[in-house]
Design a protein around this motif. Structure first.
Motif, PDB file in Angstrom:
ATOM      1  N   GLN A   1      26.764 -33.114  14.669  1.00  0.00           N
ATOM      2  CA  GLN A   1      27.308 -34.361  14.142  1.00  0.00           C
ATOM      3  C   GLN A   1      28.395 -34.040  13.127  1.00  0.00           C
ATOM      4  N   CYS A   2      29.508 -34.762  13.216  1.00  0.00           N
ATOM      5  CA  CYS A   2      30.655 -34.529  12.350  1.00  0.00           C
ATOM      6  C   CYS A   2      30.735 -35.609  11.269  1.00  0.00           C
ATOM      7  N   PRO A   3      31.609 -35.426  10.277  1.00  0.00           N
ATOM      8  CA  PRO A   3      31.677 -36.395   9.171  1.00  0.00           C
ATOM      9  C   PRO A   3      31.902 -37.839   9.597  1.00  0.00           C
ATOM     10  N   ASP A   4      32.565 -38.051  10.741  1.00  0.00           N
ATOM     11  CA  ASP A   4      32.812 -39.420  11.196  1.00  0.00           C
ATOM     12  C   ASP A   4      31.614 -40.019  11.924  1.00  0.00           C
ATOM     13  N   GLY A   5      30.506 -39.265  11.993  1.00  0.00           N
ATOM     14  CA  GLY A   5      29.284 -39.758  12.634  1.00  0.00           C
ATOM     15  C   GLY A   5      29.188 -39.446  14.103  1.00  0.00           C
ATOM     16  N   ASN A   6      30.243 -38.919  14.707  1.00  0.00           N
ATOM     17  CA  ASN A   6      30.244 -38.617  16.136  1.00  0.00           C
ATOM     18  C   ASN A   6      29.668 -37.230  16.414  1.00  0.00           C
ATOM     19  N   ASP A   7      28.986 -37.128  17.566  1.00  0.00           N
ATOM     20  CA  ASP A   7      28.514 -35.828  18.044  1.00  0.00           C
ATOM     21  C   ASP A   7      29.634 -35.151  18.819  1.00  0.00           C
ATOM     22  N   ARG A   8      29.817 -33.874  18.569  1.00  0.00           N
ATOM     23  CA  ARG A   8      30.815 -33.087  19.303  1.00  0.00           C
ATOM     24  C   ARG A   8      30.186 -31.789  19.793  1.00  0.00           C
ATOM     25  N   TRP A   9      30.718 -31.318  20.903  1.00  0.00           N
ATOM     26  CA  TRP A   9      30.251 -30.051  21.472  1.00  0.00           C
ATOM     27  C   TRP A   9      30.941 -28.936  20.700  1.00  0.00           C
ATOM     28  N   ALA A  10      30.293 -28.476  19.662  1.00  0.00           N
ATOM     29  CA  ALA A  10      30.915 -27.555  18.708  1.00  0.00           C
ATOM     30  C   ALA A  10      30.704 -26.099  19.115  1.00  0.00           C
ATOM     31  N   PHE A  11      31.756 -25.315  18.930  1.00  0.00           N
ATOM     32  CA  PHE A  11      31.702 -23.872  19.152  1.00  0.00           C
ATOM     33  C   PHE A  11      32.048 -23.180  17.836  1.00  0.00           C
ATOM     34  N   PRO A  12      31.034 -22.916  17.000  1.00  0.00           N
ATOM     35  CA  PRO A  12      31.308 -22.251  15.721  1.00  0.00           C
ATOM     36  C   PRO A  12      31.628 -20.780  15.938  1.00  0.00           C
ATOM     37  N   ILE A  13      32.852 -20.392  15.625  1.00  0.00           N
ATOM     38  CA  ILE A  13      33.324 -19.026  15.863  1.00  0.00           C
ATOM     39  C   ILE A  13      33.906 -18.472  14.569  1.00  0.00           C
ATOM     40  N   LEU A  14      33.548 -17.235  14.260  1.00  0.00           N
ATOM     41  CA  LEU A  14      34.036 -16.599  13.036  1.00  0.00           C
ATOM     42  C   LEU A  14      35.550 -16.443  13.089  1.00  0.00           C
TER      43      LEU A  14
END
Length: 387
Positions: free
Chosen positions: A364-377
């Protein structure tokens, strides 16, 4: 927004609750997997030229609804209106970078609703707003625990101010009831040297590695609604003028790294640049020469003017790496073995980030929407110890 199991139709308030349910119930997890597979096959057989197929999410990730994200519920990131002679090049729209997969209540909004249903006030667990402000001042003043205890035990405090907590023990018990971030976990690292003791045994030392789940820390930062309006979800190229000859770099979304990385993940995915920072520090003034290496984590989707403010809570303490003089090794080897120890501990601290970076995770992002996140260094900022 509710999250409903496809098998038993049990309703959950959070996506994480649904994910835990699937992890515990084999039958429900099997139905969910079968449903995902069927939707994926249908999407391949009947492609829609106007939309891209929804992301194929691994079975351990929750569905943002009773059904998988579909073209009808997913929303691509809004692009700024085209401006004549605009020096900015936006990421190709056909890649749907930053696509939103539905909106739900944030953790803060959910907690407030639960308080309202229970008839509790927002300053709980404290008795009233004045008491909550007193507690806030006590924490931010960083006074010694003994001084805080002495203040609370003063007759004027107990007879006039009359807080519900009468000593430091009661005070910190209430503080512990407040919402908090991911828990710390301790791991033991045993270092065996090449020097031997008088009995012929190799010298060794046990060190402590304290850390949090990096994926949980990233979600904690992203779901903070106060960051709304200061977030970025797609890369862009910014130039100094309309000739687009001189590139301009500022925020993370203007970097070449994000632009190139966006092509390496699924079209509907959102790159979450992970930024780490460290600075060797002394533990306490009572611990002699003992030191630890704190590791901090933040994300490049939030603008730097917010990330660098401690009060914005956009940067979190990820963990403490142990340091040692490594006297169990020959003096000529201690520097290289110190580097080996650092990389070993960093690998342990970040191992849960690897799978999330490869397969993605719904966040979940600050705007309340869910996103398919890819956390990469994306970056590691380090400070050399003072000589």
């Amino acid at each position: 927004m509710s999250y409903i199991c496809l098998n038993c139709c049990h309703e959950f308030n959070t996506a994480f609750g649904l994910s835990s349910h699937y992890a515990q119930k084999v039958d429900c997890n099997s139905i969910a997997r079968a449903a995902r597979k069927a939707r994926a096959e249908e999407a391949l057989q009947h492609p829609n030229p106007q939309h891209h197929s929804p992301p194929s999410i691994s079975s351990d990730l929750p569905l943002p609804h009773s059904r998988s994200p579909s073209p009808s519920t997913s929303r691509p990131l809004k692009r700024p209106k085209t401006v004549p002679n605009d020096p900015t090049i936006y990421f190709p729209s056909e890649y749907s970078a930053g696509m939103a997969f539905g909106r739900r209540l944030s953790r803060f909004e959910h907690r407030r609703r639960m308080q309202e249903r229970a008839g509790k006030m927002p300053w709980g667990p404290f008795a009233d707003l004045d008491e909550a402000q007193l507690a806030c001042w006590a924490i931010r003043s960083e006074m010694a625990h003994s001084d805080l205890d002495a203040l609370l035990r003063l007759p004027i405090t107990q007879s006039r101010t009359r807080p519900s907590f009468r000593n430091k023990g009661q005070f910190f018990k209430l503080v512990d009831e407040l919402p908090h971030g991911p828990e710390f976990a301790r791991q033991t690292v045993t270092v065996v040297g090449d020097l031997q003791d008088s009995d012929g045994k190799f010298l060794e030392e046990e060190l402590e590695l304290w850390g949090r789940n990096p994926v949980d820390c990233i979600q904690e930062i992203l779901q903070n609604p106060s960051h709304k309006g200061h977030d970025r979800y797609a890369p862009r190229k910014v130039y100094t003028d309309s000739t687009q000859t001189v590139r301009e770099y500022g925020e993370m979304d203007t970097s070449g790294w994000w632009w190139e990385t966006q092509f390496k993940i699924p079209k509907e995915g959102t790159v979450v640049p992970v930024i780490l920072a460290s600075d060797e520090t002394k533990l306490t003034q009572f611990s002699g020469d003992k030191t630890a290496l704190p590791i901090y984590i933040t994300v490049g989707t939030i603008v730097k003017s917010v990330c660098r403010k401690p009060s914005s809570h956009a940067t979190m303490l990820l963990g403490y790496l142990p340091t040692s003089k490594l006297k169990m090794y020959l003096e000529s080897l201690r520097t290289s073995k110190g580097r080996d120890l650092f990389h070993f501990c960093m690998k342990r601290l970040l191992e849960l980030l690897v799978d999330a970076g490869k397969n993605g995770v719904m966040m979940q992002c600050p705007d309340g929407n869910d996103r398919w996140a890819f956390p990469i260094l994306a970056a590691y900022i380090a400070d050399h110890p003072e000589q």
